[in-house]
Design a protein around this motif. Structure first.
Motif, PDB file in Angstrom:
ATOM      1  N   LEU A  60     -19.241  32.573  -3.698  1.00  0.00           N
ATOM      2  CA  LEU A  60     -18.719  33.680  -4.504  1.00  0.00           C
ATOM      3  C   LEU A  60     -19.472  33.711  -5.828  1.00  0.00           C
ATOM      4  N   GLN A  79     -19.855  34.519  -9.672  1.00  0.00           N
ATOM      5  CA  GLN A  79     -19.110  34.761 -10.915  1.00  0.00           C
ATOM      6  C   GLN A  79     -20.145  34.754 -12.027  1.00  0.00           C
ATOM      7  N   GLY A  80     -20.250  35.853 -12.745  1.00  0.00           N
ATOM      8  CA  GLY A  80     -21.259  35.939 -13.800  1.00  0.00           C
ATOM      9  C   GLY A  80     -22.659  35.845 -13.224  1.00  0.00           C
ATOM     10  N   ASP A  81     -23.496  34.999 -13.833  1.00  0.00           N
ATOM     11  CA  ASP A  81     -24.883  34.927 -13.367  1.00  0.00           C
ATOM     12  C   ASP A  81     -25.106  33.805 -12.369  1.00  0.00           C
ATOM     13  N   LYS A  82     -24.004  33.252 -11.846  1.00  0.00           N
ATOM     14  CA  LYS A  82     -24.153  32.135 -10.902  1.00  0.00           C
ATOM     15  C   LYS A  82     -23.457  32.421  -9.573  1.00  0.00           C
TER      16      LYS A  82
END
Lengths: 238, 187
Positions: free
Chosen positions: A102, A104-107
């Motif tokens: 999944l 989330q943000g840039d990761k």
């Protein structure tokens, strides 16, 4: 009538989508949605003691990205048919293990492989099974368990003369596919995750499903090597 | 002073994504996630599910239920492809008849062997040990569906239509032999 219905369906598909990859745009409910799986690969890569999984979703532009509410779940069956010889009456293919991803943000965050608490269409993420994350577009990271992970935009390696397939399916031309073709996926891109997973984390592979099928028919087996049964799902947060 | 510092930190933590790193203030892995799409082998739903309703349903049917729910539909679709050419199925290179072929394909999971080289199809004794980026999976599927027991039925010769190859090969430079195996995107 059946033939006409088939032609109509395929004609509509041809109009609705110029690109249908191995699974791109395969059904109306996921067309142009960021849950639409483009493709899925599982193979022995650089390391013969690992299995590599690649999951891709269509990337229409450089700005496209994985949806933060769409979990990618790789399912691994490592027990095969429950009743060998009874295939297909009792198939028993099930998600013995899952690997979840999944953004989330840039990761991109990864979990597993682990035995899920539910084998239905609904899933949760057990954060105790977190194995690490990779920055989207970075060269990749080595995660817990020695899993090599990547997430980011890549070229679409699939190749298929999809337009001519539609023609063959729709109008049954005398030449069929003829003698030349055009790759409909030339220049296409995808958002892809790549996971190289040590086989030791996946358990012992069962008898090949095709040989379980042959045994169920009472026919000579093919003698194929033991194999996991794998598939991928996209799951949206409710 | 201490209170003011804490308050400031709290405010910054509840801000939206950091504009520099794109990192969210928090990560959220909670909730229930429900299947929207699924895939094992390439092209199965596209080629063999006859109607839009079936294509949608196929994507949300767990593999254990797929043979019971879809092998009949797949069998009808394959029969219609043959009927359009005024032909009928003959046992294929894997020794399977039409109903057996569609039963096998309706269970849409990919086999991958941890202990053998990967090939979608090399020969009738070496196949379905996985799927590489280079495997010509469309031609393999067409051969299984339309190739008859030699794999060469409907090969475009002797007045037959070519139904066993779409005549395309992989685009040069889209895959590599080293991690992450796919080459950089080009927009």
């Amino acid at each position: 009538m059946k033939k006409i219905a088939l032609w109509s369906t395929l004609a509509i598909a041809a109009i609705a989508g110029s690109l249908i990859a191995a699974d791109h745009l395969d059904a109306p409910n996921v067309r142009n949605m960021n849950t639409d799986i483009a493709d899925f690969f599982a193979f022995e890569g650089e390391n013969s003691t690992s299995t590599t999984f690649i999951v891709s979703l269509p990337a229409g532009s450089a700005a496209s990205n994985f949806d933060e509410n769409v979990m990618i779940e790789i399912n691994i069956d490592n027990t095969g048919a429950d009743v060998p010889g009874a295939f297909p009456a009792s198939v028993g293919v099930s998600e013995d293990l899952v690997i979840q991803a999944l953004r989330q943000g840039d990761k991109m965050y990864f979990f597993g492989p682990y035995a899920p608490n539910s084998t239905t269409l609904s899933s949760t993420i057990d954060t105790n099974e977190a194995i690490g994350s990779v920055t989207i577009g970075s060269p990749g990271e080595l995660l817990t368990g020695g899993i090599h992970a990547f997430a980011g935009q890549r070229q679409d390696a699939f190749f298929f003369d999809f337009q001519q397939f539609n023609t063959v399916a729709g109008t049954a031309p005398a030449e069929g596919f003829g003698s030349t073709g055009t790759n409909a996926f030339s220049g296409a891109n995808v958002n892809a995750i790549v996971l190289e997973v040590p086989n030791v984390l996946l358990g012992t592979a069962p008898t090949h499903l095709a040989d379980q099928f042959r045994a169920g028919l009472g026919a000579p087996v093919y003698g194929l090597p033991n194999s996991y049964n794998v598939w991928v799902e996209t799951k949206r947060r409710n | 002073m201490a209170v003011a510092v804490v308050a400031t930190l709290t405010v910054s933590c509840s801000d939206d994504d950091n504009p520099v790193t794109g990192q969210p203030a928090t990560t959220d892995f909670s909730g229930t996630f429900t299947t929207q799409d699924q895939m094992g082998r390439p092209g199965i739903n596209t080629v063999l599910s006859g109607s839009d309703a079936n294509k949608n349903n196929f994507n949300i049917t767990t593999p254990a239920n797929q043979i019971a729910a879809f092998s009949g539909e797949f069998n009808n679709t394959l029969g219609a492809y043959y009927a359009a050419y005024g032909a009928s199925f003959e046992n294929n290179i894997l020794g399977l008849d039409q109903a057996q072929t569609t039963a096998v394909l309706s269970l849409d999971v990919l086999q991958v062997s941890p202990d053998a080289p990967t090939s979608y199809f090399t020969s009738t004794s070496s196949f379905l040990t996985g799927r590489t980026l280079e495997d010509d999976v469309i031609d393999v599927s067409l051969i299984v569906l339309f190739g008859g027991n030699t794999g060469a039925r409907f090969d475009g010769n002797n007045g037959t239509p070519n139904l066993i190859s779409d005549n395309v090969s992989q685009e040069m430079g889209t895959s590599t032999s080293t991690f992450p195996y796919l080459t950089a995107a080009q927009f």
